[in-house]
Each structure stands twice: as structure tokens, then as C-alpha cells.
Design an enzyme around this catalytic site. Structure first.
Site, PDB file in Angstrom:
ATOM      1  N   HIS A  27     -50.409  -2.028  38.671  1.00 43.61           N
ATOM      2  CA  HIS A  27     -49.365  -1.033  38.873  1.00 43.61           C
ATOM      3  C   HIS A  27     -49.085  -0.887  40.357  1.00 43.61           C
ATOM      4  O   HIS A  27     -50.002  -0.893  41.162  1.00 43.61           O
ATOM      5  CB  HIS A  27     -49.818   0.331  38.358  1.00 43.61           C
ATOM      6  CG  HIS A  27     -49.965   0.372  36.872  1.00 43.61           C
ATOM      7  ND1 HIS A  27     -49.331  -0.509  36.034  1.00 43.61           N
ATOM      8  CD2 HIS A  27     -50.669   1.204  36.086  1.00 43.61           C
ATOM      9  CE1 HIS A  27     -49.648  -0.212  34.783  1.00 43.61           C
ATOM     10  NE2 HIS A  27     -50.470   0.822  34.777  1.00 43.61           N
ATOM     11  N   THR A  28     -47.834  -0.672  40.705  1.00 44.34           N
ATOM     12  CA  THR A  28     -47.497  -0.312  42.077  1.00 44.34           C
ATOM     13  C   THR A  28     -48.019   1.095  42.331  1.00 44.34           C
ATOM     14  O   THR A  28     -47.618   2.023  41.648  1.00 44.34           O
ATOM     15  CB  THR A  28     -45.975  -0.329  42.300  1.00 44.34           C
ATOM     16  OG1 THR A  28     -45.455  -1.573  41.855  1.00 44.34           O
ATOM     17  CG2 THR A  28     -45.643  -0.138  43.758  1.00 44.34           C
TER      18      THR A  28
END
Lengths: 206, 273, 265
Positions: free
Chosen positions: B42-43
Site C-alpha cells: 500500500h502507498t
């Protein structure tokens, strides 16, 4: 809730009327959510027409109120006259700023009438003495948000003493009823040029 | 157990063999370049970023602008990144925030346009308008934030709505949306919005504003941003969307810069007098 | 130390840290997780009367000290026909995190429209209110960060019906409720003016024998004035409240919308 300003709870409000001012406070003293006393007034008189309301840490409320008793007594001895509300406000401000880096945990409110001119005067302070002059009303304490709401909604300019009493009482009672840390009755002072009326209000006991 | 500081606590490969990643959850990102056996990533913070996007409504359309810089932290890394992406003749999107997430969204938009073209090429079929596009994008963004896998962008969608009237709206990584006669993301919200709101305080003012006035205002704001936003550059893209379609120019240079004010600035510890 | 000699292996391990984790030297807590909420400010209130309910909200949207827009409605008609909610008699107001508010509104609207499709009649406010509670509670562990107020007409009595909610679906039917950023300012004012709290009969004897005034349902002009007073007061003392006041009056005829400008400072 561990802020020193909200450990003991309490509320205070001052209002300006036509040739009169009013100041009122609740009576609760608590330790967090436990109520310890229902007879802890937060308004103190320093001259025939100069009053000080103190909310915040109860030990500081007591200490600061006594400190000003001493200071105002010294003023009276030196000057041989009563202190004017405006002068008293400056005294409060400078005394608080003296403790700039270790403040008293109080939010004071001054209300009074100038002994000579009869001009009504109210003001509030932060805990390090910055003065907030107001033409309408001053609030302080854990119910200050609620008091802002009720005062802004109920107050109007040039109220006569009786109407001012009703306004400040309703503003205070309804505000403290929405604050868990304030309430348990109230003291209300209506201050006119040559007359001070003190009334005790019975509020909700919860 | 492996005591290597960079792999501490993992099973030792020389004893247990290398870790079998097939038990890991498969990556769900459709466009992910990871092999499927890698963990989902995930960013959690943006990497290569674009700064402000500005946009203004005028009587018959919308003006939108963003500079061509993609920063890597404080490094001005890429100086030719076009952050305005035309969608169709009705709408354009301006991107702020993470550039790789922008490129991902751009691929989503491309597939939408392709679908739309297969469905008739826009002449016979009603094209998606700017409002439809904004609704779509805000739902993508809100879904991703709800999955704790945000697309790290703040975007402005400008163009024409279903009645061919000017449309301008904002959407960001949290799924927050709003609409106003003038909008700005990032630093622009602090520096450009006050200037734009003087020109278009409300919808009525926007309905009276000429295209030339609007473009002039936006260009002025881009200049102010270049003066004060350290993550900005003096080359920018500017687009006008109205009934004639999207008119995009990607190599605008700031004009009539004046640094006369610069030597008046005192303080910040660098000067002693 | 033997393990350290296998350093090269770690570069192929899928979990090896190619880079050392970021070190925090500032002494401040390191922020790592993505925080999925924000606060968009604003305030709402609802009052129910004998034949109507009013729901009101300011139209400012904020993030921090910024004003996003001066017109972002917090009031949504629920149900009715099509995207314009034609013929709707239920209004939902949401304040808090606007994106969640929007998602909640769309969920409830879909549910209410599906109800009509499946049952061939409009949903009652009571049922709609309970459904809203369930929608909120279904996200108990990742809540919709909103304070909701639902208003309509009670079809059994014809009176105004008003329900208020916390973010996880705890709800209650009330005569009046304020929510949002300025709720603490507005609510005690409403206690006093709508429910006549701390007000006693002036003619009765003084002292402890005074009789509490009994609250009566208010007429529409009085209510409208109270709502305006409550909001103009909140605007004075709360920075997140302002720009415009939107009111929706729900009667048995439908919804009537009133807009009133507020200070924009």
C-alpha cells in the site's frame, strides 16, 4: 481531562447591561467526575463594586483569590480609596504575567462599575494575563463553549438590572446543564452604581 | 532464526530453505508489476509528487492549470511531467500528489475512454461529462481509502456538465469532494484561492467572467505560486474547456516575472542588516 | 555471528529490508499509518413540531483553517423518485467527515428506494430510522465518522419525527437536537428555548414551589426564527460555521427548502 483547567470543573460568566453589570458562577467542586462539594463559589468581591470570578484549578482559585485580597488591601492602605474595576483588571493582568512561565491555572473574569463615573466594566483574561475587553459578555470555565452559545443567543444590549439577572441566570443554568463538570447551583451578582444584589440559584443536582 | 540485522527474526535460509511466498495473499492491484506471490503493498506516503492545481470557472467553461514539475522530496526530479490529463471533449483532470498514482488513474481513465469510443465514438452516444467523471473518480478514491490503500492524490475535475454548463469539482485521497467557482489544491489553497475568490466570490460572478479574464487570473496565480512555493517551476500546462472542446497547451512559460520584491525581503537569519 | 555471514541471502528474501527503516531523530512520534478520516466542520440541528420537522445545517466545508467551499449542503432528501428525490418526505443531515456522510446518504437512499420497489409503499420514518442505525452499526469497527440527524413525519400521529445518532448507530427519537462543530454552543440554547429548561411559571409563588413550564410544540415561524438565531450565534463564535444556512421543512405535503445567507468571515 488531565488538563489542570478541567480537573475540578466550574463555570463563570459576566454580562454588561444598562448602567449595570452582572457576574455569575456555578457552585460545583469536583475531582474529575466525582463531585466533592456543592458549595464552592468562584466569585470574590474586592471593593463595593469590583468583582472577580475565577475558574480553573480549585487550589489556584483559592490561592489567587487570597493573593488579590492581600494585594487589594495593600492598595487600599496605600491609596486610601477603593480600587476601580479597570485598575483591578490591570492588577490581575500584571500579577498573572508575573507567573508567565509557571502560570496559575485560572481563567479570571472581572466585572464592576466605576465608582466615580458609574461606567459598567467587564473583562476576561487568559491564564497569563492577556486582557479580553468586551462590550457584551465574558465567559470562562469548563462550560465556556456552552456559555458562548447561550450568551450569544440570549444577550441583548442595554438590559435593565432585572432583565440582566434573568438573562445571565438562564445563560448560566442552561449552559452548565450541558456540562458534566459544572452546575450544582449558582451565585448571581447584579451590580448597580450604589447597589449590589446577590442571589442564590438552585439548579439541577446532577 | 536469522540474526542478520536486515532480516532479523526470519527463518534462516541455509537451514529452512528460502521462504515460500505462495502462502502470502496475492496482490490485488490489477496493474501491479509485482509477481503475484509478493505481499500486497500500500502507498503509505507519496514519493514523486506534483504540487498545486488551480482552476476557475468562467461564463462558458473552465480554466485549469498545473506546472510541469514532479518533485522527489525537495529535489526537482522531473521537469516535463504533464499533470493535466484531458479525458474527452467535455472534461479534463488536474492531478496533485503522487505521480505514480496519477499514472495509475490515468490508465483507468484511458480504459474508460476506450470503452466509450467502442460504444460509438461520442458522436451518436452521449459522452461522459465532467460531473460523471468526477463521480467516478471520487468513488475510486473513496473505495481505495476505505481499503486502507489510498491513491495519494488531490484532483480537480473541470469541464462541462450534462447541460453543457461549466463544472468544477475537487476529490482527494480520502474521498472528500466539493465544488466551488474557484478551486485549488495544495499550496494553491493558501496562495491562489484568495486571489481567485476576489475575481469569482460566487457562482453569479463566475457566470459573468470572460474567458480572457479567467486565463489572466490563473496565469497571475501561477506566478504567485512560483514565487512562494518551493516545489513549483516556471513552466506549466494550462487548459480551457468550453463547448468548443479542450484546448490544452503544455509548454506555457511564466511571463513578466518580477523579482524586484526579492531584495526587500529581510530576515530568515541570512541577512544581518 | 555465523548468521551474519549469510547476509547475501537476505537480499533475495521477499521480506528483507533493502533499506534500513527510517530513523526518527526529532523525538516526535513517527507517523506511519494512513489516517482515513478528516473533519469537514460545520453544524446541523433539527426541531420537530406538531405538523412538521425542520432540519437545518450551514453550508461551509472546511479542512483545518481552510474553507473548501461556501456551498456544500449537509442536508439530503432520502427516497422519493429518481436522482432529484421527487416526493421525498424524509431528510437526513450528516456532519463530520463529509465523504463518509455522502456514502451513508447513498446507502440509506438506496435502501429506501429498494424498500418502495419491494413493498410498493413508502418506508415509514420509524423504519427508516432503525435501518439507518443498522447501517451505522454494521460499520462498528470502521465507523462512518458522522453525527446524523433524521427527520420526517410520523405517519401514525401526523406529528414531526426527529431521530439523532452517534457514529456507531446509537439512536433516539427527540424533539430537538444539535450536532457537529458548534453542537455544544447550540444545544443548551435549544434546551432553553424549545424544551423550556430552567424556565418556571412567572405567576407562581417564588422559591421551591415554582412550577416548571411544560414545553409545547412550536409553530413554524417561531422555529424558523430560533434556527436562525442559533446559527447566527454559532457563526459569531465558531470558525467552522458560516457562509450559508440551509433549512428543510418537512410536512405531509413534502419538503420545502429555505436558504439564508450567513456571515462569510
Amino acid at each position: 481531562m488531565s488538563s489542570p483547567f478541567s480537573i475540578n470543573g466550574g463555570a463563570c460568566v459576566a454580562m454588561r447591561g444598562k448602567n449595570c453589570v452582572a457576574i455569575a458562577c456555578d457552585l460545583r467542586l469536583g475531582l474529575q467526575s466525582l463531585t466533592v462539594s456543592n458549595n464552592f463559589p468562584k466569585i470574590f468581591q474586592y471593593s463595593p463594586t469590583a468583582f472577580l470570578g475565577l475558574t480553573g484549578l480549585a487550589t489556584d482559585v483559592s490561592t489567587v483569590s487570597e493573593l488579590f485580597r492581600y494585594k487589594v488591601n495593600m492598595y487600599r492602605l496605600r491609596e486610601e480609596r477603593d480600587i476601580a474595576p479597570k485598575t483591578f483588571a490591570q492588577l490581575v493582568s500584571s500579577s498573572l504575567y508575573e507567573r508567565r512561565f509557571g502560570p496559575w491555572f485560572v481563567s479570571p473574569v472581572v466585572a464592576g462599575i466605576d465608582g466615580k463615573s458609574g461606567a459598567p466594566f467587564i473583562c476576561g483574561f487568559d491564564s497569563i494575563g492577556c486582557i479580553d475587553y468586551a462590550a457584551d459578555f465574558i465567559v470562562s470555565g469548563t462550560a465556556s463553549d456552552q456559555l458562548f452559545g447561550t450568551c450569544e443567543g440570549l444577550w441583548e444590549p442595554d438590559l435593565e438590572p432585572d432583565d440582566l439577572f434573568e438573562t445571565i441566570s438562564q445563560a448560566l443554568l442552561n449552559a452548565v446543564d450541558r456540562d458534566a463538570l459544572s452546575g450544582w447551583g449558582a451565585h448571581v451578582y447584579i451590580i448597580e452604581k450604589d447597589k449590589v444584589t446577590k442571589r442564590l440559584l438552585k439548579g439541577r443536582q446532577d | 532464526m536469522n540474526h542478520d540485522p536486515v532480516a532479523w527474526g526470519r527463518p534462516r535460509d541455509d537451514i529452512y530453505g528460502s521462504y515460500n511466498p505462495s502462502y502470502l495473499p496475492p496482490t490485488r492491484q490489477p496493474y501491479s508489476s509485482h509477481p503475484p506471490s509478493h505481499p500486497t503493498t500500500h502507498t503509505q506516503s507519496p514519493v514523486v509528487t506534483g504540487t498545486s492545481v488551480l482552476a476557475l470557472k468562467f461564463s462558458t467553461g473552465v480554466v485549469i492549470a498545473a506546472d510541469n514539475l514532479a518533485s522527489y522530496g525537495s529535489l526537482a526530479r522531473f521537469t516535463d511531467v504533464k499533470r493535466l490529463r484531458p479525458f474527452n471533449r467535455n472534461a479534463i483532470v488536474g492531478f496533485g500528489g503522487d505521480v505514480s498514482d496519477m499514472q495509475y488513474i490515468d490508465r483507468l481513465l484511458l480504459s474508460l475512454v476506450v470503452q466509450e469510443n467502442y460504444a460509438g465514438g461520442g458522436e451518436s452516444v452521449t459522452l461522459m461529462n465532467a460531473r460523471n467523471l468526477h463521480t467516478y473518480l471520487s468513488k475510486v478514491l473513496y473505495k481505495r481509502r476505505t481499503d486502507f490503500n489510498p491513491l495519494w492524490n488531490a484532483l480537480l475535475v473541470g469541464g462541462l456538465d450534462e447541460h453543457q454548463k461549466p463544472f468544477l469539482a475537487y476529490a482527494d485521497l480520502l474521498g472528500t469532494t466539493y465544488s466551488a467557482p474557484s478551486l485549488a489544491t495544495g499550496f494553491g489553497a493558501h496562495l491562489a484561492q484568495p486571489i481567485m475568490r476576489k475575481v469569482v466570490p460566487d457562482e453569479a460572478a463566475a457566470a459573468k467572467l470572460s474567458k480572457e479574464e479567467a486565463v489572466k487570473t490563473i496565469r497571475e496565480c501561477m506566478k504567485v505560486l512560483f514565487y512562494r512555493d518551493a516545489r513549483s517551476m516556471n513552466e506549466y500546462s494550462l487548459a480551457v474547456v468550453d463547448v468548443r472542446g479542450v484546448e490544452l497547451k503544455e509548454d506555457n512559460k511564466l511571463e513578466a516575472e518580477s523579482w524586484a520584491f526579492a531584495d526587500q525581503i529581510k530576515g530568515y537569519g541570512t541577512q544581518t542588516v | 555471528m555465523a548468521a551474519l555471514s549469510h547476509h547475501h541471502l537476505s537480499s533475495t528474501a521477499p521480506f528483507a529490508f533493502q533499506q534500513a527503516p527510517p530513523q526518527n531523530h526529532s523525538g516526535e512520534p513517527t507517523q506511519h499509518a494512513f489516517y482515513p478520516y478528516t473533519d469537514n466542520g460545520g453544524s446541523t440541528l433539527g426541531i420537530s413540531g406538531k405538523t412538521f420537522t425542520v432540519i437545518a445545517g450551514d453550508t461551509r466545508s472546511t479542512s483545518g483553517y481552510n474553507i473548501n467551499t461556501r456551498y456544500a449542503p449537509k442536508l439530503y432528501p432520502i427516497g422519493g423518485q429518481g436522482p432529484t428525490h421527487k416526493g421525498s418526505k424524509i431528510v437526513l443531515s450528516v456532519v463530520g467527515f463529509a465523504a463518509d456522510g455522502r456514502a451513508l446518504q447513498e446507502r440509506l437512499d438506496t435502501v429506501v428506494k429498494m424498500y418502495r420497489y419491494q413493498h410498493g409503499c413508502e418506508i415509514s420514518v420509524k423504519a427508516c430510522a432503525q435501518r439507518l442505525s443498522h447501517i451505522l452499526y454494521n460499520k462498528r469497527f470502521f465507523p462512518y465518522y458522522v453525527q446524523a440527524i433524521l427527520g420526517g413525519i410520523d405517519e401514525e400521529t401526523g406529528e414531526g419525527a426527529l431521530y439523532s445518532y452517534d457514529p456507531v448507530g446509537s439512536y433516539e427519537r427527540e424533539y430537538c437536537r444539535a450536532a457537529g462543530a458548534a453542537a455544544s454552543l447550540i444545544m443548551p440554547f435549544l434546551d432553553n428555548q424549545v424544551n423550556l429548561k430552567n424556565q418556571y411559571e412567572p405567576a407562581a409563588v417564588s422559591g421551591f414551589d415554582k412550577k416548571q413550564l411544560v414545553p409545547q410544540p412550536l409553530e413554524r415561524p417561531q422555529v424558523e426564527e430560533l434556527v436562525r438565531d442559533a446559527f447566527t450565534s454559532a457563526v459569531e463564535r465558531h470558525i467552522e460555521v458560516g457562509d450559508g444556512l440551509q433549512m428543510m421543512f418537512i410536512t405531509k405535503e413534502g419538503i420545502e427548502e429555505v436558504y439564508f445567507p450567513l456571515k462569510k468571515d
